[in-house]
Design an enzyme around this catalytic site. Structure first.
Site, PDB file in Angstrom:
ATOM      1  N   TYR A  28      -7.417  58.310   8.234  1.00 19.81           N
ATOM      2  CA  TYR A  28      -7.949  57.089   7.622  1.00 19.81           C
ATOM      3  C   TYR A  28      -7.233  55.844   8.147  1.00 19.81           C
ATOM      4  CZ  TYR A  28     -11.065  59.301   4.217  1.00 19.81           C
ATOM      5  OH  TYR A  28     -12.105  59.984   3.617  1.00 19.81           O
ATOM      6  N   HIS A  40     -13.367  55.992   3.112  1.00 21.97           N
ATOM      7  CA  HIS A  40     -12.634  56.704   2.062  1.00 21.97           C
ATOM      8  C   HIS A  40     -13.016  56.238   0.665  1.00 21.97           C
ATOM      9  CE1 HIS A  40     -10.348  53.034   2.637  1.00 21.97           C
ATOM     10  NE2 HIS A  40      -9.733  53.241   1.491  1.00 21.97           N
TER      11      HIS A  40
END
EC number: 3.1.-.-
Length: 241
Positions: A28, A40
């Site tokens: 991420y 996310h």
């Protein structure tokens, strides 16, 4: 499409210092300020997966470890490649690694697969109960049907069409027994809390014959992963001869 990372640790430390949440957070962080930067926060399928780090022994300074990341989104893999290609060093849980090799590649669809990380399926999602091979009420057909339903649901969400699939997703499956067990209990640390995720590993997931019109579906599951929690590194599969 797939991305293979060769990571060279710069110090010795135990294998359990890096878990699946560590790797997910690392991925991420690479996506920040890209078209996938808000992924996310989105309550939907992520359509990517990653393998367990291998070989699965302690990290030794100068000895390479490997990580595979896969996705049916080619652009997703391209973004990760471009980000990593500009980095000489990465941090995982404050441990430094040299990115010694980076490789993008695709794999042809085969009719046999092996798990590269445990497959996670819920028996009862509302109660947080996972399917466990050694439960007294374990039902292999229930497992296969849940696996198929989940794969079809993700395929439809990605392509907005029904997959072509004749019969069950797999005709033969054989569990992988490690340390006398099939069930794998993975401890995940997240925001200061720990919880257990239970999955199963398989040395053979076979579709006896994959027809031409079914290849798109099997390519998808090979890139997206099987079962739940793919973006947390569960359900990664590799084709075998």
């Amino acid at each position: 499409m797939r991305l293979k990372l060769s990571l060279t640790p710069k110090q010795d430390f135990s294998f359990d210092k890096i878990n699946k949440h560590t790797i997910q957070g690392f991925i991420y962080s690479l996506l920040k300020d890209t078209e996938f930067g808000e992924m996310h926060n989105q309550p939907r399928f992520k359509f990517w997966c990653f393998s367990d780090i291998f070989p699965p022994n302690d990290f030794v300074k100068g000895e390479d470890k490997y990580l595979l990341i896969s996705s049916p989104r080619e652009e997703f893999i391209n973004v990760l490649y471009e980000r990593l290609d500009n980095l000489e060093e990465v941090n995982l849980n404050n441990f430094k690694f040299e990115v010694s090799e980076l490789k993008k590649f695709d794999l042809k669809v085969k009719n046999k697969f092996i798990t590269g990380s445990p497959i996670v399926l819920y028996k009862d999602k509302d109660r947080g109960e996972y399917i466990k091979f050694y439960d007294d009420d374990f039902d292999l057909m229930f497992f296969v049907q849940r696996l198929q339903d989940n794969a079809v649901k993700k395929y439809k969400a990605f392509y907005n069409e029904e997959p072509v699939l004749n019969g069950f997703i797999f005709d033969r499956i054989s569990p992988r027994v490690r340390n006398g067990r099939v069930d794998v209990y993975v401890r995940i640390a997240k925001k200061g809390r720990e919880f257990l995720v239970v999955g199963t590993t398989w040395k053979l997931l076979e579709k006896i014959k994959i027809r031409k019109e079914e290849r798109k579906f099997y390519k998808f599951i090979m890139d997206c992963g099987l079962g739940e929690k793919n973006s947390l590194g569960f359900g990664f599969i590799n084709p075998i001869k």
